[in-house]
Design a protein around this motif. Sequence first.
Motif, mmCIF file in Angstrom:
data_model
loop_
_atom_site.group_PDB
_atom_site.id
_atom_site.type_symbol
_atom_site.label_atom_id
_atom_site.label_comp_id
_atom_site.label_asym_id
_atom_site.label_seq_id
_atom_site.Cartn_x
_atom_site.Cartn_y
_atom_site.Cartn_z
ATOM 1 N N SER A 45 0.772 -1.288 0.061
ATOM 2 C CA SER A 45 0.170 -0.238 0.085
ATOM 3 C C SER A 45 0.961 1.269 0.068
ATOM 4 O O SER A 45 2.007 1.199 0.212
ATOM 5 C CB SER A 45 -0.825 0.049 1.389
ATOM 6 N N SER A 46 0.278 2.241 -0.181
ATOM 7 C CA SER A 46 1.053 3.603 -0.338
ATOM 8 C C SER A 46 1.350 4.100 1.307
ATOM 9 O O SER A 46 0.476 3.649 2.051
ATOM 10 C CB SER A 46 0.178 4.557 -1.070
ATOM 11 N N ALA A 47 2.181 5.039 1.509
ATOM 12 C CA ALA A 47 2.479 5.630 2.694
ATOM 13 C C ALA A 47 1.585 6.537 3.176
ATOM 14 O O ALA A 47 1.509 6.873 4.444
ATOM 15 C CB ALA A 47 3.967 5.995 2.733
ATOM 16 N N VAL A 48 0.383 6.860 2.329
ATOM 17 C CA VAL A 48 -0.267 8.145 2.887
ATOM 18 C C VAL A 48 -1.955 7.604 2.758
ATOM 19 O O VAL A 48 -2.240 7.049 1.859
ATOM 20 C CB VAL A 48 -0.175 9.532 2.261
ATOM 21 N N ALA A 66 8.143 4.469 15.875
ATOM 22 C CA ALA A 66 6.932 5.349 15.765
ATOM 23 C C ALA A 66 5.547 4.339 15.354
ATOM 24 O O ALA A 66 4.410 4.733 15.803
ATOM 25 C CB ALA A 66 7.267 6.318 14.456
ATOM 26 N N ALA A 67 5.890 3.436 14.582
ATOM 27 C CA ALA A 67 4.762 2.441 14.162
ATOM 28 C C ALA A 67 4.398 1.650 15.457
ATOM 29 O O ALA A 67 3.076 1.662 15.672
ATOM 30 C CB ALA A 67 5.365 1.630 13.001
ATOM 31 N N LYS A 87 0.430 9.863 7.755
ATOM 32 C CA LYS A 87 0.584 11.258 7.234
ATOM 33 C C LYS A 87 1.875 12.018 7.641
ATOM 34 O O LYS A 87 2.115 12.506 6.709
ATOM 35 C CB LYS A 87 -0.760 12.028 7.631
ATOM 36 N N GLU A 88 2.224 11.613 8.758
ATOM 37 C CA GLU A 88 3.339 12.597 9.088
ATOM 38 C C GLU A 88 4.384 11.730 9.911
ATOM 39 O O GLU A 88 5.814 11.862 9.418
ATOM 40 C CB GLU A 88 3.162 13.801 9.827
ATOM 41 N N GLY A 89 4.204 11.085 10.700
ATOM 42 C CA GLY A 89 5.173 10.234 11.596
ATOM 43 C C GLY A 89 6.006 9.254 10.790
ATOM 44 O O GLY A 89 7.085 9.456 11.057
#
Length: 483
Positions: free
Chosen positions: A23-26, A148-149, A166-168
């Motif tokens: 999947s995409s990161a966003v 972070a995950a 979105k950011e982390g």
Amino acid sequence: MKLPRVTAVVAAAVLAPAVLFPSSAVAADAPQPAGVVGPDTAEADRPTGAPGPGPAETGRPVGSEPGTTAPEGGVTQEELDRAEIERILADKDSGISVREEAQKALAVGTPEALRRYLAEGLEVARYIDDRVKVFQALAVGGPAVKRAAVAAVTAQTHSALIAFLKEGWFTAQAEDDRDEIERLLADPQTSRRLRLAAQKALDAGTTTALRHFVEVELADVRAGDDRVEVTQILSKGGPAVQKAAREALNGSYADLVKFLKEGQFAARAEDDHAEIERIVADPQTGPHTRSAAQKALDRDAAGLRGFLESELAAVRMSDHRVRVSQIAESGGPAVRQAALAALEGSDQAVLGFLEYGWDAARAKDEAAAKAGGQPTAQPTTQPTEQAPATTPAPQDTATAPTGQAAPTGQVVQAAVGSTGSGTGTRHAPTTRATTTGTVASRPGQLAATGAEGLGTEAGAAAAAVAAGAALVVVSRRRRPTED
């Protein structure tokens, strides 16, 4: 209101989030259809399976039911919901769970099923898909991304997952990229080309530059370095290595990587085995070297390489030292001296003796042999060249005055005493009566040459010369009487 029903796949994804999908990161929430208010923060934080929003939360007036006519335009709520679900299915960023639940709602087709999906099922499906994306990042990310995950998953809220996606994620990824570039710069094995590209990205300092280097430039520069490395191996390898290297250079980048990781070692083992077989078959190979080489043929690839790199030189030196010892035993004085000096020295001294020292020492011995043999072949004084009456023959210095000619009998006796029976055995001193008195003859001294202690052949030759000289003297003395 009943809890939303999800498919078996959706439930499995919630219970076992380690199942990862590309999947995409966003990920972002899809816009809500016209006339429907999307879930706010409170809705995003609502645990999975919680009751859906009430009329006040959805923005619909109390008493408004799906399928009724909208206040304006004459379009029903069912038509609006169906259009929104179709738009969600067409969105490439929609996750697997979102698509599956949308297709089920359209398959049921009732206004209630469409409204239930948009009001409740969509948010649950998005939560599942976003959770899967976070676990995917956790599985492939670096240390900072993993931290972070884990924090986002541990929060157990949809808003925490969305914030990470979105950011982390990008912030943590930039930290990992920077650490990777610094590690490459600190590695002494890093090539010059790779080092320059890494430093350039690090100097730029932006997350985009760091990510572009790690994702794109790093692979390109490494591909060039790998090709150079294969070429270097080709120039130094044996027949099997050269063949495998050429095939890798003519293939894809994957072929280069496979050669560097596996192919070169298999080909080198083949070359090593052939080299050891050649050593065994070489007639110049010493006994210690041949025995060790025959044993090495039964080893694996590492054992073959170890024999050639570590053991071969030692066993060859052992054979070299044995050879020098044999030369010392059979050589002349100069050869013996040089050989023993080499054996007492280093391995380089032994090799130097075999390469050039032996020849130089042997030349010295040959020159000494020629110089020492000259008096034997050419006596210092020839008896036939002496005057018969005035030139005295050599005599014992203890009994014959200087300048006095030796009596004939003494000359003959000296010759006989030097040669004996032809075996080189010396006789005891004897005396003979002569016309000038009694003179003692020294055994082993030649009358004509004065040579003493010569061997059998030299003694015989000298005796012959002396006997001839004596006959000449006798004949000349008798000639006046006969006349």
